[in-house]
Design a protein around this motif. Sequence first.
Motif, short mmCIF file in Angstrom:
data_model
loop_
_atom_site.label_atom_id
_atom_site.label_comp_id
_atom_site.label_asym_id
_atom_site.label_seq_id
_atom_site.Cartn_x
_atom_site.Cartn_y
_atom_site.Cartn_z
N GLN A 127 -21.91 -28.25 40.14
CA GLN A 127 -20.64 -27.86 40.74
C GLN A 127 -20.67 -26.46 41.36
N CYS A 128 -21.51 -25.58 40.82
CA CYS A 128 -21.47 -24.18 41.26
C CYS A 128 -21.73 -24.01 42.76
N PRO A 129 -22.78 -24.61 43.33
CA PRO A 129 -22.97 -24.44 44.77
C PRO A 129 -21.80 -24.97 45.59
N ALA A 130 -21.20 -26.07 45.16
CA ALA A 130 -20.05 -26.61 45.88
C ALA A 130 -18.86 -25.67 45.74
N PHE A 131 -18.66 -25.12 44.56
CA PHE A 131 -17.56 -24.17 44.33
C PHE A 131 -17.71 -22.95 45.24
N GLU A 132 -18.92 -22.40 45.31
CA GLU A 132 -19.14 -21.22 46.15
C GLU A 132 -19.04 -21.57 47.63
N ASP A 133 -19.45 -22.77 48.01
CA ASP A 133 -19.28 -23.21 49.39
C ASP A 133 -17.80 -23.23 49.77
N MET A 134 -16.95 -23.67 48.84
CA MET A 134 -15.51 -23.71 49.12
C MET A 134 -14.96 -22.30 49.29
N LEU A 135 -15.43 -21.35 48.48
CA LEU A 135 -14.96 -19.97 48.62
C LEU A 135 -15.33 -19.42 49.99
N ILE A 136 -16.58 -19.64 50.38
CA ILE A 136 -17.06 -19.12 51.66
C ILE A 136 -16.37 -19.82 52.81
N GLU A 137 -16.20 -21.14 52.70
CA GLU A 137 -15.52 -21.89 53.76
C GLU A 137 -14.09 -21.41 53.95
N ASP A 138 -13.48 -20.96 52.87
CA ASP A 138 -12.10 -20.47 52.95
C ASP A 138 -12.02 -19.04 53.47
N GLY A 139 -13.17 -18.42 53.75
CA GLY A 139 -13.19 -17.10 54.37
C GLY A 139 -13.52 -15.96 53.44
N ILE A 140 -13.83 -16.22 52.18
CA ILE A 140 -14.19 -15.16 51.25
C ILE A 140 -15.61 -14.70 51.50
#
Length: 268
Positions: A127-140
């Motif tokens: 889950q961690c890579p997907a979680f971090e992908d979501m953060l980055i995709e959201d602009g973080i």
Amino acid sequence: MATTERIPRKIYERELLRLQGELVQLQEWVKASGARVVVVFEGRDAAGKGGVIKRITEHLNPRVARIVALPAPTERERTQWYFQRYVDQLPAAGEIVLMDRSWYNRAGVERVMGFCTEPEYRRFLRQCPAFEDMLIEDGIHLVKFWFSVSDTEQAKRFRERAENPLKQWKLSPMDLESISRWDAYSKAKDDMLVHTDTDRAPWTIVESDDKRRARINAIHHLLTTIPWEPVPRPELVFPERPKDRGTYTRPPREIDHAVPDHAATLLD
């Protein structure tokens, strides 16, 4: 191979001050642009994470740059989705969050000390890579540091903490346990990197046997990783004090509960 020559204090302090000046400019860009920044600090115990965080925040506004160092999860938090309590700490627009340990506890101390089950650990790695992908995709803007320290240098720092009353709070039984579990932590780190060192959210390794070098290198990398730019500050105009200020009289100081002048006793 990078040099290991110790940086002289004078050169270190001059460069640190210059970088801290740029950090202030980065902060102004974050505020003006509404950017969101998360910096993850992980690594061995006594590897110098806290020292770097201290130098980063030394001249920053705590309302903009916030340090997150979560305690062990409560009974209720243990029943939540693992990332849930970290989500609550993520920055809003115009904020920088510095995470002194993070969701990677599961891949480190929880894994080595048996605080999580094997299925929980494997689920985290998925889950961690997907979680971090979501953060980055959201602009973080996400930056991840791993601080590496040798076993001899770690032992030296542990001894210094044990002997210094001002630093003894930094030394816990869990820290000492890491000495006997050095190889287990090494393997856990290697496994973590295999699964979570991605193109979108890479790990940056900071060699930290030399604290000065580690601080300079980490701060410089942070400043060059985030695409910030200087923000012009509006000119401040100081108003003149009114010439006639006779309308207010301060009450007698004797009626106030003033702090005792302990400093005066030092001059006797």
